[in-house]
Design a protein around this motif. Structure first.
Motif, PDB file in Angstrom:
ATOM      1  N   ALA A   4     -56.038-126.580 -23.412  1.00 29.91           N
ATOM      2  CA  ALA A   4     -55.460-126.728 -22.078  1.00 29.91           C
ATOM      3  C   ALA A   4     -53.969-126.427 -22.161  1.00 29.91           C
ATOM      4  O   ALA A   4     -53.298-126.811 -23.115  1.00 29.91           O
ATOM      5  CB  ALA A   4     -55.682-128.149 -21.577  1.00 29.91           C
ATOM      6  N   PRO A   5     -53.410-125.735 -21.184  1.00 31.51           N
ATOM      7  CA  PRO A   5     -51.989-125.348 -21.255  1.00 31.51           C
ATOM      8  C   PRO A   5     -51.073-126.551 -21.184  1.00 31.51           C
ATOM      9  O   PRO A   5     -51.330-127.512 -20.462  1.00 31.51           O
ATOM     10  CB  PRO A   5     -51.834-124.433 -20.034  1.00 31.51           C
ATOM     11  CG  PRO A   5     -52.918-124.859 -19.095  1.00 31.51           C
ATOM     12  CD  PRO A   5     -54.064-125.270 -19.954  1.00 31.51           C
ATOM     13  N   ALA A   6     -50.011-126.488 -21.942  1.00 34.47           N
ATOM     14  CA  ALA A   6     -48.907-127.455 -21.842  1.00 34.47           C
ATOM     15  C   ALA A   6     -49.380-128.885 -21.947  1.00 34.47           C
ATOM     16  O   ALA A   6     -49.120-129.711 -21.082  1.00 34.47           O
ATOM     17  CB  ALA A   6     -48.142-127.239 -20.539  1.00 34.47           C
ATOM     18  N   LEU A   7     -50.100-129.196 -23.046  1.00 41.54           N
ATOM     19  CA  LEU A   7     -50.509-130.582 -23.251  1.00 41.54           C
ATOM     20  C   LEU A   7     -49.262-131.441 -23.464  1.00 41.54           C
ATOM     21  O   LEU A   7     -48.289-131.018 -24.080  1.00 41.54           O
ATOM     22  CB  LEU A   7     -51.421-130.690 -24.476  1.00 41.54           C
ATOM     23  CG  LEU A   7     -52.807-130.035 -24.371  1.00 41.54           C
ATOM     24  CD1 LEU A   7     -53.544-130.214 -25.684  1.00 41.54           C
ATOM     25  CD2 LEU A   7     -53.610-130.609 -23.226  1.00 41.54           C
ATOM     26  N   LEU A   8     -49.343-132.641 -22.960  1.00 43.63           N
ATOM     27  CA  LEU A   8     -48.223-133.556 -23.144  1.00 43.63           C
ATOM     28  C   LEU A   8     -48.051-133.877 -24.621  1.00 43.63           C
ATOM     29  O   LEU A   8     -49.030-133.971 -25.364  1.00 43.63           O
ATOM     30  CB  LEU A   8     -48.456-134.835 -22.343  1.00 43.63           C
ATOM     31  CG  LEU A   8     -48.425-134.679 -20.811  1.00 43.63           C
ATOM     32  CD1 LEU A   8     -48.784-136.001 -20.158  1.00 43.63           C
ATOM     33  CD2 LEU A   8     -47.064-134.199 -20.346  1.00 43.63           C
ATOM     34  N   PRO A   9     -46.842-134.063 -25.078  1.00 43.51           N
ATOM     35  CA  PRO A   9     -46.602-134.397 -26.495  1.00 43.51           C
ATOM     36  C   PRO A   9     -47.401-135.628 -26.897  1.00 43.51           C
ATOM     37  O   PRO A   9     -47.478-136.611 -26.157  1.00 43.51           O
ATOM     38  CB  PRO A   9     -45.096-134.653 -26.541  1.00 43.51           C
ATOM     39  CG  PRO A   9     -44.548-133.879 -25.389  1.00 43.51           C
ATOM     40  CD  PRO A   9     -45.579-133.945 -24.309  1.00 43.51           C
ATOM     41  N   GLY A  10     -47.987-135.553 -28.088  1.00 39.40           N
ATOM     42  CA  GLY A  10     -48.735-136.692 -28.609  1.00 39.40           C
ATOM     43  C   GLY A  10     -50.184-136.742 -28.162  1.00 39.40           C
ATOM     44  O   GLY A  10     -50.922-137.627 -28.593  1.00 39.40           O
ATOM     45  N   THR A  11     -50.605-135.809 -27.291  1.00 44.27           N
ATOM     46  CA  THR A  11     -52.003-135.808 -26.839  1.00 44.27           C
ATOM     47  C   THR A  11     -52.913-135.358 -27.973  1.00 44.27           C
ATOM     48  O   THR A  11     -52.697-134.297 -28.571  1.00 44.27           O
ATOM     49  CB  THR A  11     -52.181-134.876 -25.633  1.00 44.27           C
ATOM     50  OG1 THR A  11     -51.344-135.309 -24.572  1.00 44.27           O
ATOM     51  CG2 THR A  11     -53.636-134.866 -25.172  1.00 44.27           C
ATOM     52  N   LYS A  12     -53.923-136.163 -28.270  1.00 48.83           N
ATOM     53  CA  LYS A  12     -54.866-135.831 -29.335  1.00 48.83           C
ATOM     54  C   LYS A  12     -56.100-135.166 -28.741  1.00 48.83           C
ATOM     55  O   LYS A  12     -56.516-135.489 -27.623  1.00 48.83           O
ATOM     56  CB  LYS A  12     -55.263-137.094 -30.099  1.00 48.83           C
ATOM     57  CG  LYS A  12     -54.099-137.758 -30.820  1.00 48.83           C
ATOM     58  CD  LYS A  12     -54.564-138.989 -31.596  1.00 48.83           C
ATOM     59  CE  LYS A  12     -53.394-139.655 -32.334  1.00 48.83           C
ATOM     60  NZ  LYS A  12     -53.819-140.837 -33.104  1.00 48.83           N
ATOM     61  N   THR A  13     -56.674-134.256 -29.480  1.00 51.02           N
ATOM     62  CA  THR A  13     -57.870-133.540 -29.032  1.00 51.02           C
ATOM     63  C   THR A  13     -58.890-133.499 -30.160  1.00 51.02           C
ATOM     64  O   THR A  13     -58.600-133.861 -31.293  1.00 51.02           O
ATOM     65  CB  THR A  13     -57.528-132.102 -28.598  1.00 51.02           C
ATOM     66  OG1 THR A  13     -57.068-131.381 -29.741  1.00 51.02           O
ATOM     67  CG2 THR A  13     -56.454-132.078 -27.514  1.00 51.02           C
ATOM     68  N   VAL A  14     -60.094-133.024 -29.814  1.00 49.82           N
ATOM     69  CA  VAL A  14     -61.144-132.833 -30.809  1.00 49.82           C
ATOM     70  C   VAL A  14     -61.057-131.391 -31.295  1.00 49.82           C
ATOM     71  O   VAL A  14     -61.269-130.463 -30.511  1.00 49.82           O
ATOM     72  CB  VAL A  14     -62.535-133.123 -30.210  1.00 49.82           C
ATOM     73  CG1 VAL A  14     -63.626-132.883 -31.249  1.00 49.82           C
ATOM     74  CG2 VAL A  14     -62.598-134.554 -29.685  1.00 49.82           C
ATOM     75  N   PRO A  15     -60.742-131.159 -32.571  1.00 45.87           N
ATOM     76  CA  PRO A  15     -60.475-129.795 -33.049  1.00 45.87           C
ATOM     77  C   PRO A  15     -61.554-128.765 -32.732  1.00 45.87           C
ATOM     78  O   PRO A  15     -61.254-127.664 -32.285  1.00 45.87           O
ATOM     79  CB  PRO A  15     -60.294-129.994 -34.554  1.00 45.87           C
ATOM     80  CG  PRO A  15     -59.746-131.389 -34.673  1.00 45.87           C
ATOM     81  CD  PRO A  15     -60.463-132.179 -33.605  1.00 45.87           C
ATOM     82  N   PHE A  16     -62.850-129.096 -32.985  1.00 48.70           N
ATOM     83  CA  PHE A  16     -63.862-128.059 -32.792  1.00 48.70           C
ATOM     84  C   PHE A  16     -63.992-127.652 -31.334  1.00 48.70           C
ATOM     85  O   PHE A  16     -64.368-126.515 -31.016  1.00 48.70           O
ATOM     86  CB  PHE A  16     -65.225-128.489 -33.365  1.00 48.70           C
ATOM     87  CG  PHE A  16     -65.950-129.538 -32.561  1.00 48.70           C
ATOM     88  CD1 PHE A  16     -66.646-129.214 -31.405  1.00 48.70           C
ATOM     89  CD2 PHE A  16     -65.979-130.857 -32.982  1.00 48.70           C
ATOM     90  CE1 PHE A  16     -67.326-130.173 -30.674  1.00 48.70           C
ATOM     91  CE2 PHE A  16     -66.653-131.825 -32.262  1.00 48.70           C
ATOM     92  CZ  PHE A  16     -67.330-131.486 -31.097  1.00 48.70           C
ATOM     93  N   ALA A  17     -63.676-128.574 -30.407  1.00 53.07           N
ATOM     94  CA  ALA A  17     -63.761-128.238 -28.988  1.00 53.07           C
ATOM     95  C   ALA A  17     -62.672-127.261 -28.576  1.00 53.07           C
ATOM     96  O   ALA A  17     -62.814-126.539 -27.578  1.00 53.07           O
ATOM     97  CB  ALA A  17     -63.679-129.506 -28.143  1.00 53.07           C
ATOM     98  N   GLY A  18     -61.572-127.242 -29.320  1.00 50.44           N
ATOM     99  CA  GLY A  18     -60.490-126.323 -29.005  1.00 50.44           C
ATOM    100  C   GLY A  18     -60.502-125.064 -29.839  1.00 50.44           C
ATOM    101  O   GLY A  18     -59.592-124.237 -29.723  1.00 50.44           O
ATOM    102  N   HIS A  73     -67.636-131.161 -20.486  1.00 50.12           N
ATOM    103  CA  HIS A  73     -67.513-132.060 -21.635  1.00 50.12           C
ATOM    104  C   HIS A  73     -66.529-131.490 -22.671  1.00 50.12           C
ATOM    105  O   HIS A  73     -65.616-132.199 -23.126  1.00 50.12           O
ATOM    106  CB  HIS A  73     -68.898-132.252 -22.266  1.00 50.12           C
ATOM    107  CG  HIS A  73     -68.895-132.994 -23.560  1.00 50.12           C
ATOM    108  ND1 HIS A  73     -68.611-134.341 -23.656  1.00 50.12           N
ATOM    109  CD2 HIS A  73     -69.125-132.561 -24.831  1.00 50.12           C
ATOM    110  CE1 HIS A  73     -68.678-134.712 -24.923  1.00 50.12           C
ATOM    111  NE2 HIS A  73     -68.991-133.653 -25.654  1.00 50.12           N
ATOM    112  N   LEU A  74     -66.696-130.222 -23.026  1.00 52.46           N
ATOM    113  CA  LEU A  74     -65.826-129.605 -24.020  1.00 52.46           C
ATOM    114  C   LEU A  74     -64.400-129.452 -23.500  1.00 52.46           C
ATOM    115  O   LEU A  74     -63.430-129.598 -24.256  1.00 52.46           O
ATOM    116  CB  LEU A  74     -66.384-128.242 -24.426  1.00 52.46           C
ATOM    117  CG  LEU A  74     -67.712-128.259 -25.197  1.00 52.46           C
ATOM    118  CD1 LEU A  74     -68.243-126.843 -25.380  1.00 52.46           C
ATOM    119  CD2 LEU A  74     -67.548-128.939 -26.552  1.00 52.46           C
ATOM    120  N   ALA A  75     -64.276-129.161 -22.210  1.00 48.76           N
ATOM    121  CA  ALA A  75     -62.944-129.014 -21.624  1.00 48.76           C
ATOM    122  C   ALA A  75     -62.162-130.316 -21.729  1.00 48.76           C
ATOM    123  O   ALA A  75     -60.975-130.333 -22.085  1.00 48.76           O
ATOM    124  CB  ALA A  75     -63.055-128.569 -20.170  1.00 48.76           C
ATOM    125  N   ALA A  76     -62.828-131.433 -21.418  1.00 52.10           N
ATOM    126  CA  ALA A  76     -62.144-132.726 -21.500  1.00 52.10           C
ATOM    127  C   ALA A  76     -61.750-133.039 -22.943  1.00 52.10           C
ATOM    128  O   ALA A  76     -60.629-133.485 -23.215  1.00 52.10           O
ATOM    129  CB  ALA A  76     -63.044-133.816 -20.935  1.00 52.10           C
TER     130      ALA A  76
END
Length: 877
Positions: A4-18, A73-76
């Motif tokens: 997702a563009p311009a994630l806020l600093p410190g936002t964690k994500t699931v690597p395989f989804a990205g 689901h993957l987008a979130a």
């Protein structure tokens, strides 16, 4: 890389989804409406992530095995928004969770479109940075208790599963389980991690369309809970041709050791592996797996910890055995903790290791075996059910109850009277918990059982589920559809004392004498009969999920056609009407039933023994009747008595060919058995269950069209020229896909015309009824109609045998009365003969058969259901 563009600093994500785009143009999803590449999937995920925005929000996603649900689901996950994944097939549970957690965004289908209902631009909740996913532990009850999973949990468990399953980017996994279920979700995550493809479907493995899709998509794997394997037995999975299948996984509850061993053996022979696994939602999905090479020797074991995880046993006073205790798991996939309310979404890790509540034993080989449960939860068919919540739900409906359960069923003692109360309670529980009706056992009592202290006596509730119970409780299935009730039914009709819930009609030696009676009783009790009910264990027979047996009755098509055929044959012979073609249709039904009742997974020797008994069940009653009438008139000869008239009898005899159909059927069955005696043919049938009979049918066309220079049809046994019809019926029974059924139907459409020159009406009847047999498993009916059809079908052999002598006695007075008398006399004769025929297997201790049967194999009764009904409607109809 998708993000997702311009994630806020410190936002964690699931690597395989990205990281979806990294797999390029490889196929990511195969759905009914086409395929989606990883590049296309990544673009759709990125677009949806942009819609969700930078601010983290709680996104409730209606779980569904669709591309749209997967994208949201993957987008979130790729944009750092926590997902609350809920069951898409239970609106009440969805609403309950919406009310409890007040999500910021609700993603759901609406009129064929997927909608993002953005309820607010920023979250109303304090969301912990590690929170990635919320899953329910209580099935479809809508319980507010949720498991909090982190981004690391999802990534670590996906990596671990992909590691021990050795998932490749060439794998293609079918979504046999729902997305909102942690097991089904783990299949999705682990395959997307490796760049493998998903065959996205919500079809059941019991649906032939599923297997058509699986083959066409070159599926390599699918997952199943214990109930899935019951369905696999029902649809003939063992005989399926699945050339790309690499492995099958099982979890969601304990699969009986003998079933694990059976499927492991089956896989080893067919070239795929079975992974039996153990897990809980609290561990994201998986904690242990049983290495496939140990599944046959240690099928009772849960296995070893998955890569990155570890087990320990916490000693318990009640389990003093060495190396036994509560199983405790530690690993990067252990949940953050539970959530009971929105305020808990702000919590970080509150759990360091997982106390599973299961009692386990560590073997000398380092395997872990589950030997009991410590907690009060019941895990049924992969769903964790809290009995206390079920009691509370029933209390809200003014039903006083006590509830307990095990791995197989939920047992409820409730105050009430009569079948209506039991049905109402069962419907409430199945609707609330998402369990099938057969897994909910209701016992109505005058007072709830209590201990002397006044506390609930749950042990007494469990005792109610035992078949030996003769207390005051109403049977668990007042309508008589429970396993115990069906065991009693099978024992009565088949005259057996060794019936268990794992028995089937075939394994108990059910024959054609009892087939129709059993099918009608089961249809009345269950409201619906699966096509392969005769080979299905009793525990797998149940009413439609969440419903009592339907009031609308059906009748199995083969039963209806047999009844119709004998009715038309006798009526045509007496000239009440002139509907011909029944006998030739019944040759196809004979092949159809031969395949269903004899070509099972039994050993070759057992197959042959049963088929020989089947031949005897056709020949013996025929020869007895012919022997009785032989000295009373000059119509028949010793050739008729020996069932050799078509081979030796005088060609000018008008009455000698009365029994041509029985002779043809006996000859064909003898040839079929002789073929299966050959080990090579037996192996070919098991490997190509559909291809072999289709090939035999093709060979039969050589005589059907007289391409071998044979004598005139009147000078050779009819079996020679009609064999192709028997083989077509055999192929019809083994046709599992739509394409295969089309081929069989087309073959009949192409080959029946011209067999009766100048009689297109007879040919049309044969083609139409054969198509009905192939395409329509059951027909709408009524209870009285079923009873009449059952009588005619069961007694059809005897009606045919005796009507030649009965109707001439009355025909001169009234043809219609002669018609009725022929049917009634045949039914009465059949009632007597059926009783005597049950003793036939024990009287036929044939030494030759014993030599063909595996040493030490105890003889059982024949399970033929072909011959009798098929042979019943003989004659020149």
């Amino acid at each position: 890389m998708t993000a997702a563009p311009a994630l806020l600093p410190g936002t964690k994500t699931v690597p395989f989804a990205g990281a979806l785009a990294a797999h390029g143009d490889r196929t990511a999803v195969i759905a009914a409406d086409g395929t989606v590449t990883y590049r296309e999937l990544a673009a759709r995920v990125e677009a949806t992530a942009s819609r969700l925005g930078r601010e983290r929000r709680l996104v409730l996603v209606i779980g569904a095995n669709t591309v749209e649900a997967l994208v949201v689901h993957l987008a979130a996950l790729s944009a750092g928004h926590p997902v609350l994944l809920v069951p898409g097939d239970h609106p009440e549970a969805v609403q309950s969770l919406v009310d409890a957690y007040d999500p910021d965004v609700v993603a759901h289908p609406n009129g064929g479109q997927w909608v993002l209902d953005e309820r607010r631009p920023v979250s109303a909740h304090d969301l912990h940075p590690d929170l990635a996913l919320l899953l329910s532990t209580s099935g479809s009850t809508g319980s507010p208790k949720l498991v909090r999973l982190s981004h690391q949990n999802l990534q670590a468990n996906a990596e671990s599963i992909a590691d021990y399953l050795e998932i490749r980017d060439t794998d293609r996994a079918a979504t046999t389980l729902p997305m909102h279920y942690c097991y089904g979700l783990s299949v999705i995550h682990s395959h997307l991690l490796r760049g493998a493809a998903l065959i996205l479907t919500d079809l059941s493995v019991a649906d032939s369309c599923f297997w058509e899709l699986f083959r066409n998509a070159r599926g390599t794997t699918f997952a199943g809970v214990p109930y899935t394997f019951d369905l696999l037995d029902r649809v003939g999975f063992a005989a399926m041709d699945l050339p790309h299948l690499r492995y099958v996984t099982q979890a969601g509850g304990r699969l009986a050791p003998d079933r694990v061993r059976h499927y492991a053996t089956l896989g080893r022979a067919a070239g795929w592996r079975l992974f039996a696994m153990y897990g809980q939602t609290e561990a994201t999905a998986r904690m242990a797996y049983l290495p496939p090479d140990l599944a046959e020797t240690q099928p009772q074991a849960a296995g070893v910890a998955i890569p990155g995880g570890a087990f320990r046993l916490q000693p318990l006073p009640d389990w003093p055995e060495e190396n036994t205790g509560e199983l405790v798991y530690a690993g990067p996939n252990v949940m953050l903790g539970y959530a009971h309310a929105p305020a808990d979404l702000a919590l970080g890790r509150t759990v360091q290791e997982l106390h599973t509540g299961d009692i386990a034993r560590r073997t000398a080989e380092g395997m872990y075996e589950i030997v009991g449960r410590r907690s009060v939860f019941a895990k049924i068919l992969g769903l964790r059910i809290d009995p206390a919540q079920v009691e509370a739900m029933l209390a809200r409906h003014e039903v006083a109850s006590l509830c307990t359960g095990d791995d197989e069923a939920l047992v409820i003692a409730a105050i009430g009277t009569g079948a209506a109360d039991a049905r109402r309670i069962r419907n409430m529980v199945t609707s609330e918990c998402g369990l099938p009706a057969r897994a909910v056992r209701i016992h109505l009592v005058a007072d709830l059982p209590r201990l002397p202290t006044g506390k609930p006596d749950y042990r007494a509730v469990r005792e109610l589920a035992r078949p030996a119970d003769t207390g005051s409780s109403t049977p668990e299935h007042p309508i008589g559809s429970g396993p115990e009730d069906l065991c009693l039914l099978y024992a009565r009709i088949l005259d057996r004392t060794d019936v268990t819930p794992d028995s089937s009609f075939v394994s108990l030696g059910g024959d054609s004498l009892s087939y129709v009676e059993m099918s009608l009783h089961l249809e009345e009790r269950l409201g619906h009969l699966p096509t392969d009910w005769h080979a299905t264990p009793i525990r797998g027979l149940r009413p439609p999920e969440g419903e009592p047996p339907a009031r609308r009755r059906t009748v199995e098509t083969s039963v209806a056609l047999r009844a119709m055929a004998i009715f038309c044959i006798v009526g045509s012979h007496i000239h009440v009407f002139g509907i011909k073609g029944g006998a030739h249709l019944l040759l196809a039904i004979a092949g159809y039933n031969f395949a269903r009742f004899h070509l099972t997974t039994a050993e070759r020797g057992e197959r042959i023994r049963r088929a020989c008994l089947s031949i005897a069940r056709v020949a013996v009653p025929s020869m007895i009747w012919i022997g009785f009438v032989l000295p009373l008139n000059d119509d028949y000869t010793l050739a008729n008595l020996a069932l050799l008239d078509s081979a030796l009898g005088p060609e000018d005899s008008k009455t000698g060919m009365h029994f041509w159909f029985i002779e043809a059927l006996v000859y064909i069955l003898v040839v079929a058995v002789a073929l299966l005696v050959l080990p090579l043919a037996d192996r070919a049938e098991r490997r190509f269950p559909y291809g072999l009979p289709l090939t035999l049918s093709g060979l039969g066309l050589l005589t059907r069209y007289d391409l071998l220079g044979l004598p005139d049809r009147a000078q050779i046994p009819d079996a020679v020229t009609v064999f192709w019809l028997f083989a077509l019926g055999w192929a019809a029974a083994k046709a599992r896909t739509k394409a295969q059924r089309i081929v069989v139907t087309a073959a009949a459409l192409a080959t029946v015309p011209g067999f009766f020159p100048g009689d297109p009406g007879r040919e049309a009847i044969i083609i139409a009824t054969f198509a009905l047999l192939v395409w329509v498993p059951s027909l709408p009916s009524r209870e009285r109609v079923n009873q009449v059809a059952g009588l005619l079908a069961t007694s059809s052999l005897y009606i045919y045998l005796t009507h030649w002598q009965i109707f001439p006695l009355i025909e001169g007075f009234s043809r219609h009365l002669a018609f009725l008398a022929s049917l009634i006399f045949g039914i009465a004769y059949g009632a007597t003969a059926n009783h005597l025929m049950r003793a036939l297997p024990s009287l036929l201790a044939l030494g030759a058969l014993r030599r063909l049967t595996r040493p030490g194999l105890r003889a059982r009764r024949s399970s033929d259901a072909l011959e009798y009904p098929a042979a019943s409607a003989t004659g020149g109809g």
